[in-house]
Design an enzyme around this catalytic site. Sequence first.
Site, short mmCIF file in Angstrom:
data_model
loop_
_atom_site.label_atom_id
_atom_site.label_comp_id
_atom_site.label_asym_id
_atom_site.label_seq_id
_atom_site.Cartn_x
_atom_site.Cartn_y
_atom_site.Cartn_z
N GLU A 126 -2.33 -3.49 -47.12
CA GLU A 126 -2.34 -2.82 -46.01
C GLU A 126 -1.22 -2.15 -45.68
OE1 GLU A 126 -4.53 -4.56 -42.83
OE2 GLU A 126 -6.26 -5.31 -44.10
C1 LIG Z 1 -5.18 -9.47 -52.69
C2 LIG Z 1 -5.09 -7.93 -52.75
C3 LIG Z 1 -6.31 -7.57 -52.05
C4 LIG Z 1 -6.26 -6.03 -51.83
N1 LIG Z 1 -7.23 -5.43 -51.11
C5 LIG Z 1 -7.38 -3.96 -51.37
C6 LIG Z 1 -8.48 -3.44 -50.68
O1 LIG Z 1 -9.38 -4.09 -50.13
N2 LIG Z 1 -8.75 -2.22 -50.72
C7 LIG Z 1 -7.76 -1.42 -51.53
O2 LIG Z 1 -7.98 -0.23 -51.45
N3 LIG Z 1 -6.75 -1.97 -51.91
C8 LIG Z 1 -6.42 -3.41 -51.96
N4 LIG Z 1 -5.44 -3.88 -52.42
C9 LIG Z 1 -4.13 -2.98 -52.94
C10 LIG Z 1 -3.16 -3.05 -52.18
O3 LIG Z 1 -3.11 -2.19 -51.13
C11 LIG Z 1 -1.86 -2.35 -53.01
O4 LIG Z 1 -1.40 -3.57 -53.85
C12 LIG Z 1 -0.57 -1.70 -52.22
O5 LIG Z 1 -1.04 -0.67 -51.25
C13 LIG Z 1 0.66 -1.60 -52.89
O6 LIG Z 1 0.04 -0.78 -54.24
P1 LIG Z 1 0.64 -1.25 -55.45
O7 LIG Z 1 0.18 -2.71 -55.82
O8 LIG Z 1 -0.24 -0.44 -56.60
O9 LIG Z 1 2.02 -1.09 -55.45
P2 LIG Z 1 3.09 0.38 -55.88
O10 LIG Z 1 2.44 1.20 -54.88
O11 LIG Z 1 3.06 0.40 -57.23
O12 LIG Z 1 4.56 -0.44 -55.50
C14 LIG Z 1 5.27 -1.25 -56.01
C15 LIG Z 1 6.44 -1.30 -55.24
O13 LIG Z 1 7.30 -0.48 -55.06
C16 LIG Z 1 7.29 0.01 -53.61
N5 LIG Z 1 7.12 1.37 -53.45
C17 LIG Z 1 6.20 2.29 -53.88
N6 LIG Z 1 6.44 3.51 -53.25
C18 LIG Z 1 7.73 3.37 -52.64
C19 LIG Z 1 8.27 4.41 -52.15
N7 LIG Z 1 8.25 5.88 -52.08
N8 LIG Z 1 9.63 4.05 -51.45
C20 LIG Z 1 10.01 2.74 -51.58
N9 LIG Z 1 9.16 1.74 -51.99
C21 LIG Z 1 8.15 2.16 -52.75
C22 LIG Z 1 6.29 -0.74 -52.92
O14 LIG Z 1 6.49 -1.26 -51.51
C23 LIG Z 1 6.21 -2.19 -53.67
O15 LIG Z 1 7.24 -2.87 -53.44
C24 LIG Z 1 -5.28 -5.18 -52.64
C25 LIG Z 1 -4.32 -5.80 -53.29
C26 LIG Z 1 -4.20 -7.07 -53.44
C27 LIG Z 1 -3.06 -7.70 -54.25
#
Ligand SMILES: Cc1cc2nc3c(=O)[nH]c(=O)nc-3n(C[C@H](O)[C@H](O)[C@H](O)COP(=O)(O)OP(=O)(O)OC[C@H]3O[C@@H](n4cnc5c(N)ncnc54)[C@H](O)[C@@H]3O)c2cc1C
Length: 629
Positions: free
Chosen positions: A429
Site C-alpha cells: 500500500e
Molecule cells: C503480501 C503482499 C500483499 C500484496 N497485496 C497486493 C494487492 O492486493 N494488490 C496489488 O496490486 N499489489 C499487492 N502487493 C504488491 C505491493 O503493493 C508491492 O510489493 C509494493 O507496491 C512494492 O512493489 P515491489 O514489491 O515490486 O517493490 P519495487 O517497486 O520493486 O521496490 C523495491 C524497493 O525499491 C524501492 N523503490 C522503488 N522505487 C523507488 C524510488 N523511485 N525511489 C526510492 N525507492 C524506490 C521500494 O520502496 C522498495 O524498497 C502485495 C505484496 C505483498 C508482498
Amino acid sequence: MAATEVPPKVTEREAREVAEAARETEWRGESFVRELFEGRLRLDLIHPYPQPDPEEEERARPFLASLERLLRERVDGDEIDRTGQVPPDVVDALRAIGAFGIKIPREYGGLGLSQHSYTRAIRLVSSVDGSLTALLSAHQSIGVPQPLKLFGTDEQKKRYFPRLARGAVSAFALTETGVGSDPAALETRADPTEDGQTFILNGEKLWCTNGTVAELLVVMARTPSKVVKGRERQQITAFIVETDWPGVEVVQRCHFMGLKAIENGIIRFINVRVPRENILWKEGAGLKLALITLNTGRLTLPASAVAAGKRSLEIARRWARERVQWGAPIGRHDAVAQMIGTMAANTFAMEAISEFCSLVADRHDYDIRLEAAMAKLYNSEAGWQIIDDLVQIRGGRGYETADSLRARGEPPIPVERMMRDFRINLIFEGSSEIMHLFIAREAVDSHLRRAGALASPDANVRAKAAAAVKAGGFYGTWYPARWVGWGRWPRYAEFGPLARHVRFVDRAARKLSRTLFHAMVRFGPKLEKRQAVLFRLVDIGAELFAMAAACARARSLRSRTAGEDDPNAVADLFCRQARRRVDALFDRVFSNDDVATYRLAQRVLADGHLWLESGLVREALPESPVKPS
Ligand SMILES: Cc1cc2nc3c(=O)[nH]c(=O)nc-3n(C[C@H](O)[C@H](O)[C@H](O)COP(=O)(O)OP(=O)(O)OC[C@H]3O[C@@H](n4cnc5c(N)ncnc54)[C@H](O)[C@@H]3O)c2cc1C
C-alpha cells in the site's frame, strides 16, 4: 549503465509523466499537513481534536460488540498461522455480522458505517490476527467496495454492492512482475472490440491479496493511448472483473514470511471479455482512481499498527514486571524501562494520528491525502520499532514460536508471529520510500506552481521570465515571513504543560518551510534526486504532525483521566523525544554523508569491493531472482 544492469522498459521521464497525470491537482479541502509545509501552524485544523458522531457510534456499537465476541471466541491466530487458512466458518460468521460491508451504504445492504467505525473494527481484528485484517481490508479498503462507492455509477452500485455486502470477496489487482511501485510499465492490456462495447483483457497480476478466493476484482489495465497536444499519453483504466468469467485463472497461491493465511496469488487473464459498463469511473482514469482510493484505503494500516502498539505494550508491561533477572524485574533495569516508556509514548502518538485521520476522512471539507500518507508511513515505521523492542524485551521467548512456548508449558505469547506479520506494512500500500516521495511531491507543489517553470527543462525563455516575475513578487513577502512569528511567545496556554511543544511545532513549521525553500534554491531540479534530503524534510513534517495530533488528543482526553495517569504525561514524553529527532533531522538536512554513501553504493552496484562478499559458499544464490522481461 553497469554491464549487468537491466535496461528500463520505460524511461524515468515516462514514469514521471504517468505518475503526474494520475496526481490529483486540485485540493478538495483543507489540510493541516499541507499548511505545515507552507510554514503555517493551522491549529484550528487539528484542535479541538475531532470527535466521533455519537449517533453513528451508537449505531456501530452492536456490530463492534459482535465482532469482538466472534474474534475472542472463535479466532485462534496461532492456528491460522499454522494451517495457513482462515477457517471457512469464521469467514461465514464475519459475513453474517456484516464485516464485509462495513462502509457499504445501508440502502445496498451494508452497515453504512463511517471510516472511524471501520478503523475501530480493524483495530479489533488486527489485535487478534493479521491475515484476517488482510482479508477484510483488501476486500473493502482497496477492493471493489471503496472505488465503487467513490466512482461507481448507480447501475454498478445496484449490481455489485448487495453482493459485496453479503460477503462476495473482492480484491485489487495492480501489481505485476515488472510493476511494483512504478505503474508506468504496466503490461496487462484491455483492447476494445470493433464496436467498442467490450474490452479483451490479457495479462498477469502478481501478489493479488484475496485473489485466490475473490469473486470480484478491480483490475488496472492499459487501454489504447491517446494523443494529447501532439504527444502520446498512456491510458490506464480500472475494470470490475468477475473471476468466474471465461479466461480468468488463478495460477499460483503465493506464500510469505508472515500473514501465512492470506489468500494471495498470481491471476492470469486470457482473452477475458469485459463489458464497457464495467469500467470504473472513466477510460484512462484508472491510476488516478487507484491513488484516490488509496487515500482512505491506506488508513487501515495505521490502525493495525496502533493495535500492534497496544498489544506490545500489554505484553511488555506484564513480562517486564514478572521476569526477574540480576535481582530485579527487568522493567526496573534502565535499558528495558527506556524501551517501555518510548513504546507507551509512541503508541499514544500513533493512536492520535490514526484516530485523527479516520475522523477527518468522514468529513467532506478535508483533503486527507497527505495526512493518510503520513499516517501510513509514521505508524508502520513506529509500529515496527515497537515490535522490535518487544522481541528484545521478551528475550529468547520473543524469538520462540507460540507453539513451542505452549509445548514447554509457557504462555503462548505470539511475539514471533507478530513480528513476521507486521513487516509487510512497510512495503505494501505504498512502501515507506514511495510514501516519502508522494509526501515530498505534495510538499513542494505550491512552490512548483509558483516557480516551477524556472527549473523546468521544457520551459522557454519567455515562460521562465514570466515565472521569475511571479515568483519574485510572491517570495519577496513569503520568505521574510518564514523568519518571524510568535513561536516563543507564551501562547497556547490552554495546552497546559504541552503548550511549549505546540510552540515548538509553530517555530519548526516555519523552519521546515524555509529549509525546504533553501533546498529548492540550492539543488534546483536536482532536488528530486536528493531523496535523502527530501526524506529528512518529510520526516520532520511527520514528527510535527504527530506532535500536534498528540497534543490535541491529550487536550481532548484531559477531562476524562486524572492524576498520575494524565495523558499529558504520555504526550509530553512523546513530544520531548520527537523534538530531539526533529533537531537531529534539521542538523543533517545539508550536513550529511549522502554523496559519499551514494557513491559507494554505485561502486558496489558496479561490482566494486567484491572482496567484501568473500568467505561465503560460492554461488549459493540463484543468478537472477526476477526475470528481466
Ligand atoms: C503480501 C503482499 C500483499 C500484496 N497485496 C497486493 C494487492 O492486493 N494488490 C496489488 O496490486 N499489489 C499487492 N502487493 C504488491 C505491493 O503493493 C508491492 O510489493 C509494493 O507496491 C512494492 O512493489 P515491489 O514489491 O515490486 O517493490 P519495487 O517497486 O520493486 O521496490 C523495491 C524497493 O525499491 C524501492 N523503490 C522503488 N522505487 C523507488 C524510488 N523511485 N525511489 C526510492 N525507492 C524506490 C521500494 O520502496 C522498495 O524498497 C502485495 C505484496 C505483498 C508482498
